[in-house]
Design a protein around this motif. Structure first.
Motif, short mmCIF file in Angstrom:
data_model
loop_
_atom_site.label_atom_id
_atom_site.label_comp_id
_atom_site.label_asym_id
_atom_site.label_seq_id
_atom_site.Cartn_x
_atom_site.Cartn_y
_atom_site.Cartn_z
N LYS A 161 27.17 36.01 41.27
CA LYS A 161 26.41 37.25 40.81
C LYS A 161 26.72 37.27 39.12
O LYS A 161 26.68 38.41 38.83
N GLY A 162 26.57 36.19 38.51
CA GLY A 162 26.71 36.21 37.09
C GLY A 162 28.17 36.28 36.56
O GLY A 162 28.40 36.26 35.43
N LEU A 163 29.27 36.53 37.30
CA LEU A 163 30.64 36.53 36.95
C LEU A 163 31.47 35.25 37.18
O LEU A 163 31.29 34.95 38.35
N PHE A 164 32.43 34.80 36.55
CA PHE A 164 33.31 34.01 37.04
C PHE A 164 34.67 34.74 37.43
O PHE A 164 35.16 35.27 36.69
N TYR A 165 34.94 34.06 38.88
CA TYR A 165 36.22 34.57 39.36
C TYR A 165 37.21 33.60 39.17
O TYR A 165 36.96 32.34 39.80
N CYS A 166 38.72 33.89 39.09
CA CYS A 166 39.54 32.98 38.73
C CYS A 166 40.86 33.48 39.15
O CYS A 166 41.21 34.53 39.10
N ILE A 167 41.45 32.63 39.99
CA ILE A 167 42.85 32.95 40.48
C ILE A 167 43.82 32.92 39.68
O ILE A 167 43.80 31.87 38.74
N THR A 168 44.90 33.98 39.43
CA THR A 168 46.16 33.87 38.51
C THR A 168 47.14 33.53 39.69
O THR A 168 47.32 34.05 40.51
N GLU A 169 48.35 33.18 39.01
CA GLU A 169 49.42 33.06 39.68
C GLU A 169 50.77 33.83 38.94
O GLU A 169 50.66 34.33 37.71
N MET A 170 51.90 33.91 39.95
CA MET A 170 53.01 34.68 39.41
C MET A 170 52.86 36.22 38.96
O MET A 170 53.19 36.29 37.91
N PRO A 171 52.51 37.00 39.78
CA PRO A 171 51.94 36.84 41.17
C PRO A 171 50.54 36.47 41.22
O PRO A 171 49.88 36.58 40.39
N TYR A 172 50.16 36.24 42.76
CA TYR A 172 48.74 35.89 42.65
C TYR A 172 47.71 37.39 42.30
O TYR A 172 48.14 38.36 42.80
N GLY A 173 46.65 37.04 41.81
CA GLY A 173 45.82 38.01 41.32
C GLY A 173 44.27 37.28 41.10
O GLY A 173 44.31 35.96 40.99
N ILE A 174 43.55 38.17 40.75
CA ILE A 174 42.13 37.36 40.18
C ILE A 174 41.67 38.15 39.04
O ILE A 174 41.59 39.47 38.93
N VAL A 175 41.16 37.53 38.00
CA VAL A 175 40.65 37.82 36.92
C VAL A 175 39.04 37.49 36.86
O VAL A 175 38.57 36.46 37.60
N THR A 176 38.20 38.07 36.47
CA THR A 176 36.85 38.07 36.18
C THR A 176 36.38 37.72 34.93
O THR A 176 37.02 38.31 33.88
N PHE A 177 35.32 36.84 34.70
CA PHE A 177 34.70 36.73 33.23
C PHE A 177 33.26 37.14 33.03
O PHE A 177 32.62 36.49 33.95
N ASP A 178 32.87 37.81 32.37
CA ASP A 178 31.48 37.96 31.93
C ASP A 178 30.99 37.32 30.85
O ASP A 178 31.35 37.77 29.88
N PRO A 179 30.00 36.45 31.08
CA PRO A 179 29.91 35.67 29.91
C PRO A 179 28.47 36.37 28.97
O PRO A 179 28.72 35.95 27.77
N GLU A 180 28.12 37.53 29.40
CA GLU A 180 27.05 38.18 28.64
C GLU A 180 27.88 38.94 27.50
O GLU A 180 27.21 39.18 26.38
N ILE A 181 29.01 39.75 27.99
CA ILE A 181 29.63 40.29 27.01
C ILE A 181 31.10 39.69 26.70
O ILE A 181 31.70 40.02 25.49
#
Length: 399
Positions: A237-257
């Motif tokens: 839905k227009g956002l990039f979701y990416c897994i991060t480590e140590m500890p595990y989590g998720i960040v998103t990137f909005d290319p429009e802003i």
């Protein structure tokens, strides 16, 4: 004697479910082909299923030149457009790594296609969107990326990035018009070795390339505490979701802003080696659940990100891999081996470089399926194995 008139031939692309191989062609009498007018041969070759055009390039030099010509693809696209094949053709599960070739599983035909990799020194496939593959280098300095259409064998070099030199994360998505694309890279400009703590100190930058504009532009820097994992991430839905480590989590990137944000959703307990995929607007995650004491994998679980209300986001378990499939799939897999996965329509495809099996789960009817052995098995899989969603196309805007 039957006289063949080129102008009377009605050329319609053969069904995508009817693959023709070069071996089938060579079984025909050579005199038959050599006696046909050149324009008749070209009309016949215009009718090939898309996957067959890759194989037929090896028949002879003349046919290879034809398949690599712009004129062939312009005519081919007009036929596909008339039949609406670009819309109807399904996506493939694309498995790639370093080496001479990749492979793609076609669910409509229930078979793998062997796809030659572009021969670009020090580059390999790192991401994809639609019919376009992006090539770069994730282990060495790389300011210049290339894109290609493996079916048409066309390659184009992009302009160099402004600051990013060592890429940590790269991803690609189609724009809303489905005829243009964006590429997002996050990485270092340079690195400094600290003698006191003997560790690398660096700052990550983000750049976006838009094919409409034709140049890179800077965006917001990734969160300083976020360490990108090996999973390629997923667009939803227009956002990039990416897994991060140590500890595990998720960040998103909005290319429009151009902004990175930490996803406010707790990761499932005892999860290990998670991987993300997008299916029909749903964000899916697959991962191991491990025993916290002996670190042994207890099960493989599939979750879906669900919005309970505007302020609450949770990962909800939707399926566990059955024991029989788990035993077959995990027989040779180490607990630390990352999953390689992507969603192709309703099918969630799951692989790893240490297993010769690829498993698929249907998110619509909850059916499991073991795919046939792929051409990369047994000796061409390695830790750089990547799984992507690829939709073969020959439209003019697809290189």
């Amino acid at each position: 004697m039957v006289e063949m008139q080129a102008e009377n031939i009605q050329c319609k692309p053969r069904s995508e479910n009817q693959l023709i191989t070069s071996a089938d062609c060579l079984q025909l009498e050579g005199k038959l082909w050599s006696g046909l007018p050149e324009e008749v041969v070209e009309k016949i070759l215009l009718c090939l299923p898309l996957a067959s055009t890759v194989q037929f390039q090896s028949v002879c030099t003349k046919w290879k030149s034809l398949f690599l010509s712009d004129a062939y693809w312009r005519r081919r696209y007009r036929i596909d457009e008339g039949e609406d094949q670009e819309v109807k053709r399904g996506a493939w599960f694309f498995l790639c790594t370093t080496g001479e070739f990749s492979c793609a599983f076609d669910f409509e035909m229930d078979r793998w296609h062997k796809i030659p990799n572009p021969a670009i020194p020090r580059m390999s496939i790192i991401t994809a969107a639609g019919s376009i593959l992006c090539l770069g280098n994730l282990v060495a300095d790389c300011k210049i990326l290339s894109i290609c259409n493996p079916i048409k064998k066309t390659v184009m070099q992009l302009p160099p990035t402004s600051r990013v030199q060592l890429i940590h994360k790269a991803s690609m998505c189609l724009n809303k018009d489905a005829r243009s694309y964006k590429i997002v890279v996050a990485g270092e400009e340079d690195s400094i070795m600290s003698a006191t703590i003997n560790s690398r100190v660096y700052t990550l930058y983000t750049e976006i390339y838009d094919s409409i504009a034709g140049y890179w532009k800077m965006a917001g820097n990734p969160l300083p505490h976020a360490k990108f994992g090996s999973d390629p991430g997923a667009w939803c839905k227009g956002l990039f979701y990416c897994i991060t480590e140590m500890p595990y989590g998720i960040v998103t990137f909005d290319p429009e802003i151009g902004v990175w944000t930490e996803l406010d959703a707790a990761m499932p307990r005892s999860i290990s080696t998670p991987s993300l995929a997008e299916s029909n607007g749903r964000l899916i995650m697959i991962g191991r659940v491990v025993n916290t004491i002996n670190k042994v994998t207890e099960k493989i679980v599939i979750w879906e990100l669900q919005y309970m209300d505007k302020d609450s986001i949770v990962w909800t378990e939707i399926q566990q891999m059955p024991l029989s499939i788990y035993s077959e799939f995990m027989g040779t897999v180490k607990s630390y081996s990352p999953f390689v996965c992507s969603a192709i329509g309703d099918w969630l495809c799951i692989a790893t470089h240490l297993s010769q099996r690829t498993i698929a789960f249907n998110l619509y009817n909850n059916a499991w399926k073991s795919l046939p052995s792929d051409p990369l098995c047994p000796g061409n899989r390695n830790f750089r194995l990547l799984g992507l969603c690829y939709k073969p196309a020959v439209s003019e805007w697809h290189l």
